[in-house]
Design a protein around this motif. Sequence first.
Motif: not given
Length: 313
Positions: A46-50, A74-78, A168-170
Motif C-alpha cells: 500500500v506504500g509504507k516504505s515509500m 525478508n524483503s527490505p526496500s528502504v 525513529l521510523i520503523i
Amino acid sequence: MRIFSDIEAGGSDGSSVEIADPRERIRTNLAGVGATIALASARGGVGKSMLAVNIAAALATKGRKVAIVDADLNSPSVLAMLGMKPQRRYPMLEGIEPAAGPHGLRVVSSDQLPGGEPPPISFAQDPEDGANGQVPAAPAPTRPAELSYRAAVSRMLAQSQFGSVDLLIIDLASGLDRLSSLASMMTLAGVLLLTHTSTQDTIATRNAMKIIGALGVPVVGIVENMVGFNCDGCRAVRPLWPEGDLHGIAHEANVPILGRLAFEPRLADSTDHGVLFVREYASTPTGKVLAEIANQLETIVAARTRAVATPAS
Ligand SMILES: Nc1ncnc2c1ncn2[C@@H]1O[C@H](COP(=O)(O)OP(=O)(O)OP(=O)(O)O)[C@@H](O)[C@H]1O
Ligand SMILES: [Mg+2]
C-alpha cells in the motif's frame, strides 16, 4: 537460503551479543530517540516504505534528525528507495552502525547484514505471536538454528547506534503480526496506518485499528494512498477503485486522516530509482501532500510525547 544466525556467526569477531532482557536493552539503547513511530498496514503493497522514506526526508529537510529501521526483514526496500547501496556491516560488540543516508538519515536494514549476495534471508515467525488470541499463531521455527523475527528485530533495535535522533521510523512488513511482535518489545509513540481506499482495504483497516487498540498502541493517523489516478489527459483525478467508508471509520475511531495521495506515476518511478519525491518534486500536489503528512505527524507525535511526559494530575 541464508538465515540470520548464520550471518551473525560470521561476524567480524565471531561473537554474538546475548540479550538478557531485550525490552530493557532496547529501552536503554533508544534513550536518545525522541519518539518511535511504526508504519503498518493491514494489507501489503500500500506504500509504507515509500511513505517512510519520504516522511523521513521531509523532516530531515526541516533539520530534524531521523532514523529508519527497515523491519521488513525478508524483503527490505528502504535502502533502495533512498538510493543507497547496501554496505555490508558486521554486527560488532559495541553495536551496529547505521548507514548514513541522504540528508543525514540513519538507516538500519537487513540488507546491510554481512553474508554475501544476494538476500533473501529467512526469518521465522515467533510461536508466541498471537498468544493473546487476536492474531493467528504461526508455526514454530522448524530449523533449530533459525533466528526468529522477534529476535532479529530485537537485536537491530537493541544494538544499533542511533545516537540522538528526533524520530525513529520503523517500516514494517504488511500485516499486524509483525506489529504485535514489535509492540511487545518496545514502547511506540504510535502507529501510522496506511491503506488503499477500496472496500476490502477499508474493512481490513477497520479490523486493524481494533487489533492495534488491543495491543495498547495509539494509531496516530491514517494515510490514504492511491485514492485516484491523475493521468496526463484527465481533467480530474479518476477513482481507482470503489471506495469504502474510510472517513466514517476514522471518525468513529477518532483517528485523523493525515493525507490522501493520488496514484502518481512519477512517484512510482522516482521511488523505484531511489529518488526522494518529496525533495525532487516538492512543488507538485503529491509532493505537498507528502510534506504535509510529515508535518502533521511531527505535530501529533510532539503533542503525545508532551502529554506522556506531563500527565494530567
Ligand atoms: N501514490 C503512489 N503512486 C504511485 N506509486 C506508488 C504510490 N504509493 C506507492 N507507490 C508504489 O507502489 C509500490 C509499493 O509501495 P511500497 O513498497 O512502499 O509498499 P509497501 O506497503 O511498503 O509494501 P510491502 O507491504 O510489500 O512492504 C512501490 O513501487 C511504490 O513506489
Ligand atoms: Mg514495504
